[in-house]
Design a protein around this motif. Structure first.
Motif, PDB file in Angstrom:
ATOM      1  N   ALA A  22      62.035  33.843-108.417  1.00 32.79           N
ATOM      2  CA  ALA A  22      60.723  34.195-109.090  1.00 32.79           C
ATOM      3  C   ALA A  22      60.322  33.238-109.958  1.00 32.79           C
ATOM      4  O   ALA A  22      61.212  32.695-110.688  1.00 32.79           O
ATOM      5  CB  ALA A  22      61.038  35.436-109.710  1.00 32.79           C
ATOM      6  N   LYS A  23      58.998  32.944-109.993  1.00 32.79           N
ATOM      7  CA  LYS A  23      58.482  31.874-110.846  1.00 32.79           C
ATOM      8  C   LYS A  23      57.360  32.462-111.928  1.00 32.79           C
ATOM      9  O   LYS A  23      57.072  33.713-111.708  1.00 32.79           O
ATOM     10  CB  LYS A  23      57.642  30.785-109.975  1.00 32.79           C
ATOM     11  CG  LYS A  23      58.555  30.140-109.049  1.00 32.79           C
ATOM     12  CD  LYS A  23      57.769  29.164-108.255  1.00 32.79           C
ATOM     13  CE  LYS A  23      58.587  28.205-107.191  1.00 32.79           C
ATOM     14  NZ  LYS A  23      58.977  28.906-106.265  1.00 32.79           N
ATOM     15  N   ASP A  24      57.084  31.770-112.851  1.00 35.18           N
ATOM     16  CA  ASP A  24      56.261  32.268-114.021  1.00 35.18           C
ATOM     17  C   ASP A  24      54.844  32.300-113.391  1.00 35.18           C
ATOM     18  O   ASP A  24      54.442  31.521-112.515  1.00 35.18           O
ATOM     19  CB  ASP A  24      56.195  31.274-115.161  1.00 35.18           C
ATOM     20  CG  ASP A  24      57.300  31.208-116.065  1.00 35.18           C
ATOM     21  OD1 ASP A  24      58.158  32.264-115.868  1.00 35.18           O
ATOM     22  OD2 ASP A  24      57.852  30.207-116.983  1.00 35.18           O
ATOM     23  N   VAL A  25      54.187  33.534-113.713  1.00 38.08           N
ATOM     24  CA  VAL A  25      52.941  33.770-113.494  1.00 38.08           C
ATOM     25  C   VAL A  25      51.868  33.622-114.697  1.00 38.08           C
ATOM     26  O   VAL A  25      52.200  34.335-115.703  1.00 38.08           O
ATOM     27  CB  VAL A  25      52.803  35.150-112.707  1.00 38.08           C
ATOM     28  CG1 VAL A  25      51.424  35.531-112.447  1.00 38.08           C
ATOM     29  CG2 VAL A  25      53.708  35.265-111.490  1.00 38.08           C
ATOM     30  N   THR A  26      50.816  32.837-114.626  1.00 39.77           N
ATOM     31  CA  THR A  26      50.220  32.953-115.528  1.00 39.77           C
ATOM     32  C   THR A  26      49.029  33.670-115.325  1.00 39.77           C
ATOM     33  O   THR A  26      48.251  33.875-114.372  1.00 39.77           O
ATOM     34  CB  THR A  26      49.383  31.497-115.836  1.00 39.77           C
ATOM     35  OG1 THR A  26      48.822  30.932-114.568  1.00 39.77           O
ATOM     36  CG2 THR A  26      50.503  30.335-116.155  1.00 39.77           C
TER      37      THR A  26
END
Length: 142
Positions: free
Chosen positions: A26-30
């Protein structure tokens, strides 16, 4: 007494979420909100009237079930105040389908709890179990 188990529970939830995030990459979501809280309240705040309607109908003297029914009618009517929230037939069918699916979780949980409570109560298992626990406590204590 419940503080330590509660902290352990939430710590384990955090730990599991972090493990799953690493596992699935999972990656950061802005996220940039389009409207502020005040703007959203001005635009869509009328949806909270249904919560007040339940209380008002119960104060007037309606039963809880009837109060919820009339609050649902009020919510349906208020949905037409804005074009984007109007419950036209297609949206209404989708909302009813989503609501029934969401209610199934609560209904099955309540049904299972009712079965367990009914079995324990009707068979006398609860009284027997409490008598066993009390007799063991008396034996250990004295």
């Amino acid at each position: 007494m419940a503080t330590i188990p509660t902290c352990l529970y939430y710590m384990s939830l955090l730990f599991m979420v972090e493990l799953d995030a690493k596992k699935f990459g999972a990656k950061d979501v802005t996220f940039k909100p389009d409207l502020s809280l005040g703007q959203m309240t001005k635009r869509y705040g009328f949806h909270f009237i249904s919560l007040l309607a339940v209380v008002v109908f119960m104060i007037v003297g309606y039963s809880p079930s009837l109060s919820v029914f009339y609050a649902t009618v009020v919510t349906f009517a208020l949905s037409f105040l804005r074009k984007d929230t109007a419950l036209v037939p297609k949206k209404l069918v989708k909302a009813l389908a989503d609501g029934s699916i969401g209610a199934l979780n609560a209904a099955t949980t309540c049904a299972c709890a009712g079965i367990v409570v009914g079995v324990v109560t009707l068979t006398g298992l609860g009284l027997k179990f409490s008598a066993i626990v009390i007799s063991y406590a008396a034996a250990v204590c004295c």
